[in-house]
Design a protein around this motif. Structure first.
Motif, mmCIF file in Angstrom:
data_model
loop_
_atom_site.group_PDB
_atom_site.id
_atom_site.type_symbol
_atom_site.label_atom_id
_atom_site.label_comp_id
_atom_site.label_asym_id
_atom_site.label_seq_id
_atom_site.Cartn_x
_atom_site.Cartn_y
_atom_site.Cartn_z
ATOM 1 N N GLU A 1 0.855 -1.187 0.000
ATOM 2 C CA GLU A 1 0.000 0.000 0.000
ATOM 3 C C GLU A 1 0.890 1.234 0.000
ATOM 4 O OE1 GLU A 1 -3.094 0.171 2.897
ATOM 5 O OE2 GLU A 1 -3.519 -1.960 2.711
ATOM 6 N N LEU A 2 0.606 2.163 -0.908
ATOM 7 C CA LEU A 2 1.337 3.420 -0.995
ATOM 8 C C LEU A 2 0.420 4.569 -0.602
ATOM 9 C CD1 LEU A 2 3.046 3.000 -4.488
ATOM 10 C CD2 LEU A 2 4.126 2.764 -2.264
ATOM 11 N N ASP A 3 0.911 5.470 0.216
ATOM 12 C CA ASP A 3 0.161 6.660 0.615
ATOM 13 C C ASP A 3 1.095 7.853 0.588
ATOM 14 O OD1 ASP A 3 -2.424 5.527 1.311
ATOM 15 O OD2 ASP A 3 -1.422 4.646 3.046
ATOM 16 N N ILE A 4 0.528 9.012 0.318
ATOM 17 C CA ILE A 4 1.278 10.260 0.443
ATOM 18 C C ILE A 4 0.521 11.129 1.438
ATOM 19 C CG2 ILE A 4 2.064 12.351 -0.701
ATOM 20 C CD1 ILE A 4 2.266 10.778 -3.281
ATOM 21 N N ASN A 5 1.196 11.509 2.514
ATOM 22 C CA ASN A 5 0.625 12.392 3.528
ATOM 23 C C ASN A 5 1.642 13.477 3.840
ATOM 24 O OD1 ASN A 5 -1.873 11.023 4.032
ATOM 25 N ND2 ASN A 5 -0.689 9.420 5.036
ATOM 26 N N ASP A 6 1.223 14.723 3.645
ATOM 27 C CA ASP A 6 2.098 15.876 3.914
ATOM 28 C C ASP A 6 3.440 15.747 3.191
ATOM 29 O OD1 ASP A 6 0.180 17.071 5.573
ATOM 30 O OD2 ASP A 6 0.888 15.916 7.317
ATOM 31 N N GLY A 7 3.416 15.287 1.943
ATOM 32 C CA GLY A 7 4.626 15.182 1.147
ATOM 33 C C GLY A 7 5.530 14.018 1.506
ATOM 34 N N ARG B 1 3.728 0.309 2.883
ATOM 35 C CA ARG B 1 3.521 -0.721 3.899
ATOM 36 C C ARG B 1 2.922 -1.968 3.247
ATOM 37 N NH1 ARG B 1 0.458 3.010 6.844
ATOM 38 N NH2 ARG B 1 -1.117 3.570 5.388
ATOM 39 N N PRO B 2 3.267 -3.135 3.776
ATOM 40 C CA PRO B 2 2.719 -4.367 3.206
ATOM 41 C C PRO B 2 1.209 -4.416 3.376
ATOM 42 C CG PRO B 2 4.499 -4.851 4.758
ATOM 43 C CD PRO B 2 4.173 -3.394 4.882
ATOM 44 N N LYS B 3 0.547 -4.882 2.351
ATOM 45 C CA LYS B 3 -0.904 -5.096 2.442
ATOM 46 C C LYS B 3 -1.088 -6.509 2.954
ATOM 47 C CE LYS B 3 -5.156 -4.950 -0.254
ATOM 48 N NZ LYS B 3 -5.907 -4.107 0.635
#
Length: 78
Positions: free
Chosen positions: A33-39, A44-46
């Protein structure tokens, strides 16, 4: 640890060192899983919890009763 990104087609690829992959219990073709928060990019593994997810959705409306087919299958005896 610092690693470099490499071009892979029109995308960029990130190599994860083997010891880190082992500690995360991931390997080739693991879903991430890829996320972008505040740049900040978070990777993290799904977790494969399909069965847990499906079982958690059982409720009185979708729970069916036992079905008696009237015959045994194989060598079972009831």
């Amino acid at each position: 640890m610092t690693v470099s990104l490499k071009k892979w087609g029109n995308s960029l690829a990130l190599r994860i060192p083997k010891d880190m992959a082992n500690s995360l219990d991931i390997d080739n073709n693991s879903l991430m899983e890829l996320d972008i928060n505040d740049g900040v990019l978070t990777l993290r593994p799904k977790k494969n919890n399909l069965l847990e997810t499906l079982v958690s959705q059982i409720n009185n409306e979708n729970l069916h009763k036992e079905i008696d087919t009237g015959k045994s299958v194989g060598n079972e005896e009831w």
